[in-house]
Design a protein around this motif. Structure first.
Motif, PDB file in Angstrom:
ATOM      1  N   ALA A  36      32.079   9.980  36.297  1.00  0.00           N
ATOM      2  CA  ALA A  36      32.115   8.901  35.302  1.00  0.00           C
ATOM      3  C   ALA A  36      32.550   9.379  33.921  1.00  0.00           C
ATOM      4  O   ALA A  36      32.834   8.560  33.046  1.00  0.00           O
ATOM      5  N   THR A  37      32.596  10.694  33.709  1.00  0.00           N
ATOM      6  CA  THR A  37      33.059  11.209  32.420  1.00  0.00           C
ATOM      7  C   THR A  37      34.572  11.400  32.392  1.00  0.00           C
ATOM      8  O   THR A  37      35.147  11.622  31.332  1.00  0.00           O
ATOM      9  N   GLY A  38      35.221  11.302  33.540  1.00  0.00           N
ATOM     10  CA  GLY A  38      36.661  11.522  33.633  1.00  0.00           C
ATOM     11  C   GLY A  38      37.456  10.277  33.271  1.00  0.00           C
ATOM     12  O   GLY A  38      36.903   9.192  33.053  1.00  0.00           O
ATOM     13  N   LEU A  39      38.766  10.427  33.228  1.00  0.00           N
ATOM     14  CA  LEU A  39      39.654   9.339  32.832  1.00  0.00           C
ATOM     15  C   LEU A  39      39.475   8.098  33.704  1.00  0.00           C
ATOM     16  O   LEU A  39      39.264   6.991  33.188  1.00  0.00           O
ATOM     17  N   LEU A  40      39.543   8.261  35.017  1.00  0.00           N
ATOM     18  CA  LEU A  40      39.361   7.117  35.914  1.00  0.00           C
ATOM     19  C   LEU A  40      37.912   6.669  35.941  1.00  0.00           C
ATOM     20  O   LEU A  40      37.628   5.466  35.890  1.00  0.00           O
ATOM     21  N   GLY A  41      36.980   7.610  36.015  1.00  0.00           N
ATOM     22  CA  GLY A  41      35.565   7.255  36.100  1.00  0.00           C
ATOM     23  C   GLY A  41      35.090   6.414  34.928  1.00  0.00           C
ATOM     24  O   GLY A  41      34.314   5.465  35.100  1.00  0.00           O
ATOM     25  N   ARG A  42      35.548   6.728  33.720  1.00  0.00           N
ATOM     26  CA  ARG A  42      35.159   5.940  32.545  1.00  0.00           C
ATOM     27  C   ARG A  42      35.636   4.504  32.677  1.00  0.00           C
ATOM     28  O   ARG A  42      34.911   3.553  32.348  1.00  0.00           O
ATOM     29  N   ALA A  55      25.573  -0.714  36.530  1.00  0.00           N
ATOM     30  CA  ALA A  55      26.366   0.488  36.797  1.00  0.00           C
ATOM     31  C   ALA A  55      25.656   1.736  36.289  1.00  0.00           C
ATOM     32  O   ALA A  55      25.176   1.767  35.149  1.00  0.00           O
ATOM     33  N   VAL A  56      25.589   2.743  37.139  1.00  0.00           N
ATOM     34  CA  VAL A  56      25.085   4.062  36.748  1.00  0.00           C
ATOM     35  C   VAL A  56      26.201   5.065  37.001  1.00  0.00           C
ATOM     36  O   VAL A  56      26.766   5.107  38.099  1.00  0.00           O
ATOM     37  N   GLY A  57      26.530   5.835  35.977  1.00  0.00           N
ATOM     38  CA  GLY A  57      27.560   6.848  36.121  1.00  0.00           C
ATOM     39  C   GLY A  57      26.935   8.228  36.200  1.00  0.00           C
ATOM     40  O   GLY A  57      25.873   8.471  35.630  1.00  0.00           O
ATOM     41  N   CYS A  58      27.561   9.124  36.917  1.00  0.00           N
ATOM     42  CA  CYS A  58      27.084  10.507  36.936  1.00  0.00           C
ATOM     43  C   CYS A  58      28.261  11.446  36.711  1.00  0.00           C
ATOM     44  O   CYS A  58      29.401  11.151  37.053  1.00  0.00           O
ATOM     45  N   GLY A  59      27.957  12.553  36.065  1.00  0.00           N
ATOM     46  CA  GLY A  59      28.951  13.571  35.779  1.00  0.00           C
ATOM     47  C   GLY A  59      28.258  14.914  35.807  1.00  0.00           C
ATOM     48  O   GLY A  59      27.097  15.028  36.230  1.00  0.00           O
ATOM     49  N   TYR A  60      28.947  15.921  35.320  1.00  0.00           N
ATOM     50  CA  TYR A  60      28.346  17.258  35.346  1.00  0.00           C
ATOM     51  C   TYR A  60      28.319  17.868  33.952  1.00  0.00           C
ATOM     52  O   TYR A  60      27.370  17.687  33.207  1.00  0.00           O
ATOM     53  N   ARG A  61      29.390  18.498  33.535  1.00  0.00           N
ATOM     54  CA  ARG A  61      29.367  19.204  32.246  1.00  0.00           C
ATOM     55  C   ARG A  61      29.247  18.260  31.054  1.00  0.00           C
ATOM     56  O   ARG A  61      28.571  18.554  30.078  1.00  0.00           O
ATOM     57  N   ARG A  62      29.917  17.111  31.117  1.00  0.00           N
ATOM     58  CA  ARG A  62      29.951  16.206  29.956  1.00  0.00           C
ATOM     59  C   ARG A  62      29.065  14.981  30.139  1.00  0.00           C
ATOM     60  O   ARG A  62      29.195  14.002  29.395  1.00  0.00           O
ATOM     61  N   ALA A  63      28.155  15.019  31.084  1.00  0.00           N
ATOM     62  CA  ALA A  63      27.436  13.800  31.468  1.00  0.00           C
ATOM     63  C   ALA A  63      26.500  13.258  30.391  1.00  0.00           C
ATOM     64  O   ALA A  63      26.540  12.082  30.037  1.00  0.00           O
ATOM     65  N   GLN A  64      25.624  14.107  29.899  1.00  0.00           N
ATOM     66  CA  GLN A  64      24.565  13.618  29.015  1.00  0.00           C
ATOM     67  C   GLN A  64      25.087  13.422  27.591  1.00  0.00           C
ATOM     68  O   GLN A  64      25.997  14.136  27.156  1.00  0.00           O
ATOM     69  N   PRO A  65      24.554  12.428  26.846  1.00  0.00           N
ATOM     70  CA  PRO A  65      23.397  11.598  27.196  1.00  0.00           C
ATOM     71  C   PRO A  65      23.746  10.283  27.902  1.00  0.00           C
ATOM     72  O   PRO A  65      22.854   9.556  28.320  1.00  0.00           O
TER      73      PRO A  65
END
Length: 334
Positions: A36-42, A55-65
């Motif tokens: 969800a932090t990527g171009l398409l995911g956003r 909607a709940v998005g998840c990511g890794y390095r850039r996820a929070q907050p």
């Protein structure tokens, strides 16, 4: 279609602020978006969030907050978030999508593009969630376009091979899932390097030196907003009709080489393009690319699904924040 939950809000009154509890509407349709932090995911997160989905998005390095931080290679963490949230739909955008990076880091790419995708499909099946796996036109060799969903894939590079293996892993673990193949994407980037289309903007803008641009590979640049709309429409169609599953294609319909895209970008911003030089030879550096992997999108169109933003309009909206010479804005937007 909505439930009620309590939410704490800060209310400002003269001389003080107070914490109050208010009822808020929570849509009953739940969607989980990976990457969800990527171009398409956003874009996918925004599309569902603005159309009455929880909607709940998840990511890794850039996820929070903003989003949940989940390592998709951690099967326990994946199991927990899916079983806690109980989504109706999962849109799996997370992937290593850069062909040259896949070639240099094949094991890591395979873990994310194949193993994590298969596990996600299994977990989705466990809670009855409809999984949409985002794949690529690079599963085809580009020798006989346009390609239907039933055409036999033959990827030329490791990226295409891992995404094809990911497709198989998803459908083996969840026969009710969907695969959505898309071509090169662009949209509202946070950095120009986020997209193989927008990354050309600096070469277009800095016209004081010539720039070689590929004029061999035929591409179909596609706006992530359009792909996000297709994902939502596909999800909503599936909630009404369980037979909606399997492989689908979506793509923009304007055929362009990178040189032609760069010229179109220059035209959109009234910038000169005479410094751009078309290179018609097959690229010899980096991973092999298909010459023309055009996708036939008639299957989705027959379902009444689809949206296409004209390239010049979409690229202008995406790139204007990165315009260096602000004087051009007067001619572009007024």
């Amino acid at each position: 279609m909505v439930g009620r939950e309590k939410e704490l809000k800060i209310r400002f009154v003269p001389g003080r602020c107070e914490l109050v509890e208010e009822d808020v509407d929570i849509p009953s349709r739940r969607v989980l978006i990976t990457g969800a932090t990527g171009l398409l995911g956003r874009a996918v997160f925004k599309e569902f969030n603005e159309n009455n989905w929880n909607a709940v998005g998840c990511g890794y390095r850039r996820a929070q907050p903003r989003f949940e931080q989940i390592n998709l290679l951690d099967s326990i963490a994946v199991h927990d978030i899916i079983h806690d949230f109980q989504p109706h739909v999962i849109v799996h955008c997370a992937a290593e999508r850069r062909p040259d990076v896949v070639e240099s880091q094949p094991d890591a790419a395979s873990q994310l593009n194949v193993a994590a995708s298969g596990n996600l499909a299994k977990e989705a099946a466990g809670v009855g969630a409809f999984l949409i796996y985002i794949s690529t036109d690079y599963v085809f060799d580009g020798t006989s376009p346009p390609y239907k969903e039933t055409d036999v894939p033959n990827p030329l590079n490791l990226y295409g091979k891992t995404k094809l293996e990911g497709e198989k892993a998803v459908l083996e673990n969840n026969e009710a899932a969907a695969v959505l193949r898309v071509p090169v994407l662009y949209g509202e980037v946070e950095r120009l390097e986020e997209s193989a289309v927008t990354v050309m903007f600096d070469k277009v803008q800095f016209s004081n030196k010539s720039a070689n641009m590929d004029h061999w590979q035929q591409r179909f640049p596609t706006n992530v907003k359009d792909v996000a709309t297709v994902c939502r429409q596909l999800a909503e169609k599936r909630m009404l009709d369980p037979s909606v599953k399997g492989t689908f294609h979506w793509s923009g319909n304007e055929q362009m080489t990178k040189y032609e895209m760069a010229c179109a970008i220059a035209d959109a911003f009234n910038l000169p393009s005479s410094h751009l030089r078309p290179i018609t030879d097959c690229p010899v550096v980096g991973a092999l690319r298909p010459r023309n992997a055009q996708l036939d999108c008639s299957k989705l169109e027959m379902l009444g699904i689809g949206q296409r933003t004209p390239f010049r309009a979409g690229i202008k909206e995406s790139l204007w924040p990165f315009l260096v010479d602000k004087r051009w804005r007067q001619t572009v937007f007024h």
